[in-house]
Design a protein around this motif. Structure first.
Motif, PDB file in Angstrom:
ATOM      1  N   ALA A  55       0.816  -1.228   0.000  1.00 39.97           N
ATOM      2  CA  ALA A  55       0.000   0.000   0.000  1.00 39.97           C
ATOM      3  C   ALA A  55       0.841   1.266   0.000  1.00 39.97           C
ATOM      4  O   ALA A  55       0.309   2.353  -0.216  1.00 39.97           O
ATOM      5  N   THR A  56       2.154   1.160   0.217  1.00 43.44           N
ATOM      6  CA  THR A  56       3.026   2.341   0.218  1.00 43.44           C
ATOM      7  C   THR A  56       3.650   2.620  -1.142  1.00 43.44           C
ATOM      8  O   THR A  56       4.240   3.680  -1.341  1.00 43.44           O
ATOM      9  N   VAL A  57       3.527   1.694  -2.082  1.00 42.48           N
ATOM     10  CA  VAL A  57       4.160   1.853  -3.396  1.00 42.48           C
ATOM     11  C   VAL A  57       3.420   2.927  -4.186  1.00 42.48           C
ATOM     12  O   VAL A  57       2.200   2.897  -4.304  1.00 42.48           O
ATOM     13  N   VAL A  58       4.184   3.874  -4.736  1.00 37.23           N
ATOM     14  CA  VAL A  58       3.582   4.999  -5.455  1.00 37.23           C
ATOM     15  C   VAL A  58       3.540   4.742  -6.958  1.00 37.23           C
ATOM     16  O   VAL A  58       4.326   3.951  -7.492  1.00 37.23           O
ATOM     17  N   ASP A  59       2.615   5.423  -7.612  1.00 33.94           N
ATOM     18  CA  ASP A  59       2.506   5.347  -9.056  1.00 33.94           C
ATOM     19  C   ASP A  59       3.683   6.085  -9.683  1.00 33.94           C
ATOM     20  O   ASP A  59       3.999   7.199  -9.256  1.00 33.94           O
ATOM     21  N   PRO A  60       4.345   5.512 -10.690  1.00 34.15           N
ATOM     22  CA  PRO A  60       5.507   6.190 -11.282  1.00 34.15           C
ATOM     23  C   PRO A  60       5.163   7.451 -12.066  1.00 34.15           C
ATOM     24  O   PRO A  60       6.013   8.329 -12.213  1.00 34.15           O
ATOM     25  N   GLU A  61       3.931   7.571 -12.555  1.00 36.79           N
ATOM     26  CA  GLU A  61       3.543   8.753 -13.320  1.00 36.79           C
ATOM     27  C   GLU A  61       2.821   9.797 -12.469  1.00 36.79           C
ATOM     28  O   GLU A  61       2.801  10.978 -12.816  1.00 36.79           O
ATOM     29  N   LEU A  62       2.216   9.358 -11.388  1.00 42.35           N
ATOM     30  CA  LEU A  62       1.520  10.261 -10.459  1.00 42.35           C
ATOM     31  C   LEU A  62       2.052   9.959  -9.051  1.00 42.35           C
ATOM     32  O   LEU A  62       1.365   9.346  -8.239  1.00 42.35           O
TER      33      LEU A  62
ATOM     34  N   LEU B 188       0.332   9.712  -5.585  1.00 44.70           N
ATOM     35  CA  LEU B 188      -0.653   8.661  -5.322  1.00 44.70           C
ATOM     36  C   LEU B 188       0.027   7.323  -5.087  1.00 44.70           C
ATOM     37  O   LEU B 188       0.960   6.967  -5.801  1.00 44.70           O
ATOM     38  N   THR B 189      -0.482   6.578  -4.125  1.00 39.29           N
ATOM     39  CA  THR B 189      -0.057   5.186  -4.007  1.00 39.29           C
ATOM     40  C   THR B 189      -0.864   4.373  -5.012  1.00 39.29           C
ATOM     41  O   THR B 189      -1.913   4.830  -5.490  1.00 39.29           O
ATOM     42  N   LEU B 190      -0.391   3.176  -5.306  1.00 37.17           N
ATOM     43  CA  LEU B 190      -1.150   2.301  -6.197  1.00 37.17           C
ATOM     44  C   LEU B 190      -2.503   1.969  -5.593  1.00 37.17           C
ATOM     45  O   LEU B 190      -3.486   1.773  -6.310  1.00 37.17           O
TER      46      LEU B 190
ATOM     47  N   ILE C  95      -2.611  -6.316  -9.731  1.00 37.47           N
ATOM     48  CA  ILE C  95      -2.756  -4.936 -10.190  1.00 37.47           C
ATOM     49  C   ILE C  95      -3.517  -4.916 -11.516  1.00 37.47           C
ATOM     50  O   ILE C  95      -3.483  -5.863 -12.282  1.00 37.47           O
ATOM     51  N   THR C  96      -4.205  -3.805 -11.752  1.00 38.01           N
ATOM     52  CA  THR C  96      -4.969  -3.600 -12.978  1.00 38.01           C
ATOM     53  C   THR C  96      -4.430  -2.357 -13.673  1.00 38.01           C
ATOM     54  O   THR C  96      -4.298  -1.303 -13.037  1.00 38.01           O
ATOM     55  N   PRO C  97      -4.122  -2.442 -14.976  1.00 36.61           N
ATOM     56  CA  PRO C  97      -3.633  -1.254 -15.680  1.00 36.61           C
ATOM     57  C   PRO C  97      -4.725  -0.199 -15.801  1.00 36.61           C
ATOM     58  O   PRO C  97      -5.902  -0.518 -15.887  1.00 36.61           O
ATOM     59  N   THR C  98      -4.307   1.053 -15.824  1.00 36.21           N
ATOM     60  CA  THR C  98      -5.270   2.136 -15.984  1.00 36.21           C
ATOM     61  C   THR C  98      -5.856   2.146 -17.389  1.00 36.21           C
ATOM     62  O   THR C  98      -6.973   2.610 -17.584  1.00 36.21           O
ATOM     63  N   TYR C  99      -5.103   1.655 -18.351  1.00 42.00           N
ATOM     64  CA  TYR C  99      -5.626   1.492 -19.710  1.00 42.00           C
ATOM     65  C   TYR C  99      -4.739   0.483 -20.432  1.00 42.00           C
ATOM     66  O   TYR C  99      -3.609   0.216 -20.007  1.00 42.00           O
ATOM     67  N   SER C 100      -5.256  -0.071 -21.496  1.00 42.94           N
ATOM     68  CA  SER C 100      -4.528  -1.071 -22.273  1.00 42.94           C
ATOM     69  C   SER C 100      -3.227  -0.470 -22.801  1.00 42.94           C
ATOM     70  O   SER C 100      -3.226   0.600 -23.399  1.00 42.94           O
ATOM     71  N   GLY C 101      -2.141  -1.147 -22.558  1.00 43.68           N
ATOM     72  CA  GLY C 101      -0.844  -0.672 -23.035  1.00 43.68           C
ATOM     73  C   GLY C 101      -0.194   0.356 -22.133  1.00 43.68           C
ATOM     74  O   GLY C 101       0.762   1.014 -22.543  1.00 43.68           O
ATOM     75  N   CYS C 102      -0.659   0.521 -20.916  1.00 46.92           N
ATOM     76  CA  CYS C 102      -0.084   1.504 -19.992  1.00 46.92           C
ATOM     77  C   CYS C 102       1.408   1.221 -19.813  1.00 46.92           C
ATOM     78  O   CYS C 102       1.786   0.132 -19.359  1.00 46.92           O
ATOM     79  N   PRO C 103       2.282   2.167 -20.172  1.00 46.17           N
ATOM     80  CA  PRO C 103       3.723   1.924 -20.091  1.00 46.17           C
ATOM     81  C   PRO C 103       4.261   1.853 -18.655  1.00 46.17           C
ATOM     82  O   PRO C 103       5.378   1.396 -18.443  1.00 46.17           O
ATOM     83  N   ALA C 104       3.465   2.264 -17.687  1.00 47.30           N
ATOM     84  CA  ALA C 104       3.928   2.263 -16.296  1.00 47.30           C
ATOM     85  C   ALA C 104       3.762   0.909 -15.610  1.00 47.30           C
ATOM     86  O   ALA C 104       4.258   0.717 -14.496  1.00 47.30           O
ATOM     87  N   MET C 105       3.074  -0.039 -16.250  1.00 45.04           N
ATOM     88  CA  MET C 105       2.801  -1.331 -15.607  1.00 45.04           C
ATOM     89  C   MET C 105       4.072  -2.065 -15.195  1.00 45.04           C
ATOM     90  O   MET C 105       4.140  -2.624 -14.101  1.00 45.04           O
ATOM     91  N   ALA C 106       5.086  -2.088 -16.038  1.00 42.67           N
ATOM     92  CA  ALA C 106       6.322  -2.793 -15.698  1.00 42.67           C
ATOM     93  C   ALA C 106       6.987  -2.155 -14.483  1.00 42.67           C
ATOM     94  O   ALA C 106       7.487  -2.855 -13.595  1.00 42.67           O
TER      95      ALA C 106
ATOM     96  N   ASP D 194       8.412  -2.130  -8.839  1.00 43.34           N
ATOM     97  CA  ASP D 194       8.409  -1.422  -7.552  1.00 43.34           C
ATOM     98  C   ASP D 194       7.734  -2.248  -6.461  1.00 43.34           C
ATOM     99  O   ASP D 194       8.206  -2.279  -5.316  1.00 43.34           O
ATOM    100  N   LEU D 195       6.637  -2.911  -6.793  1.00 41.06           N
ATOM    101  CA  LEU D 195       5.976  -3.779  -5.808  1.00 41.06           C
ATOM    102  C   LEU D 195       6.899  -4.912  -5.374  1.00 41.06           C
ATOM    103  O   LEU D 195       7.058  -5.170  -4.174  1.00 41.06           O
ATOM    104  N   VAL D 196       7.517  -5.577  -6.341  1.00 41.31           N
ATOM    105  CA  VAL D 196       8.436  -6.679  -6.023  1.00 41.31           C
ATOM    106  C   VAL D 196       9.592  -6.169  -5.166  1.00 41.31           C
ATOM    107  O   VAL D 196       9.935  -6.770  -4.142  1.00 41.31           O
ATOM    108  N   HIS D 197      10.182  -5.048  -5.569  1.00 39.46           N
ATOM    109  CA  HIS D 197      11.319  -4.490  -4.827  1.00 39.46           C
ATOM    110  C   HIS D 197      10.949  -4.164  -3.376  1.00 39.46           C
ATOM    111  O   HIS D 197      11.668  -4.540  -2.445  1.00 39.46           O
TER     112      HIS D 197
END
Length: 173
Positions: free
Chosen positions: A19-26, A29-31, A52-63, A68-71
């Motif tokens: 719950a502490t992992v932040v979104d790389p583009e925003l 916000l946490t995920l 996790i669910t992508p915000t849209y198909s092909g979201c480049p931030a998913m990886a 970040d979650l794994v780390h």
């Protein structure tokens, strides 16, 4: 004497870390606040599984979200971690928490309104989408769309006619 952690204790700790992992583009916000972190569970062998669910198909931030979650989970002592992607139901801006919406506004980004409701196919629209947008700085609704594409694909650029400030708006999905 060594404390024995129950499965529930381990799961609660894993969720609190995820719950502490932040979104790389925003990054304000946490995920979890973005609504992307859907679930944290434990497999039978004790592997922490974050969904996790992508915000849209092909979201480049998913990886990056996955990495970040794994780390963070491994850094917290969880040796076995897996991230799975959940595509259904599709993510919607309605999943952004009230805390997340406040964090966006505090960062000068206009939070999304209610997501459009659709039954059936989505019609192709060639004109910019009409949105109810207010300036996150002064609160005025007197704003102009300057670009349908903002700093990321999920945002549009606006300019306030009152305070003259430009700002991003998270598109309703």
């Amino acid at each position: 004497m060594t404390a024995v952690l129950t499965r529930g204790d381990v799961l609660e700790r894993a969720l609190s870390v995820a719950a502490t992992v932040v979104d790389p583009e925003l990054p304000m916000l946490t995920l979890l606040d973005l609504g992307v972190l859907r679930e944290v569970s434990l497999d039978e062998d004790g592997t922490v599984v974050a969904a996790i669910t992508p915000t849209y198909s092909g979201c480049p931030a998913m990886a990056t979200m996955r990495d970040d979650l794994v780390h963070e989970l491994r850094a917290a002592g969880f040796d076995r971690v897996r991230v799975r992607v959940v595509l259904e139901p599709a993510w919607t801006t309605d999943w952004i928490t009230p805390e997340g919406r406040a964090a966006l506004a505090d960062a000068g980004i206009s939070p999304p309104g209610a997501a459009p409701r659709r039954d059936g196919p989505v019609a192709i629209q060639l004109m910019p989408t009409r949105r109810s947008v207010t300036c996150p700085r002064c609160g005025s609704a007197e704003v102009d769309l300057t670009s349908e594409f903002g700093s990321t694909a999920c945002k549009a650029m606006y300019r306030c006619r009152v305070c003259l400030e430009p700002f991003d708006h998270v598109k309703e999905i």
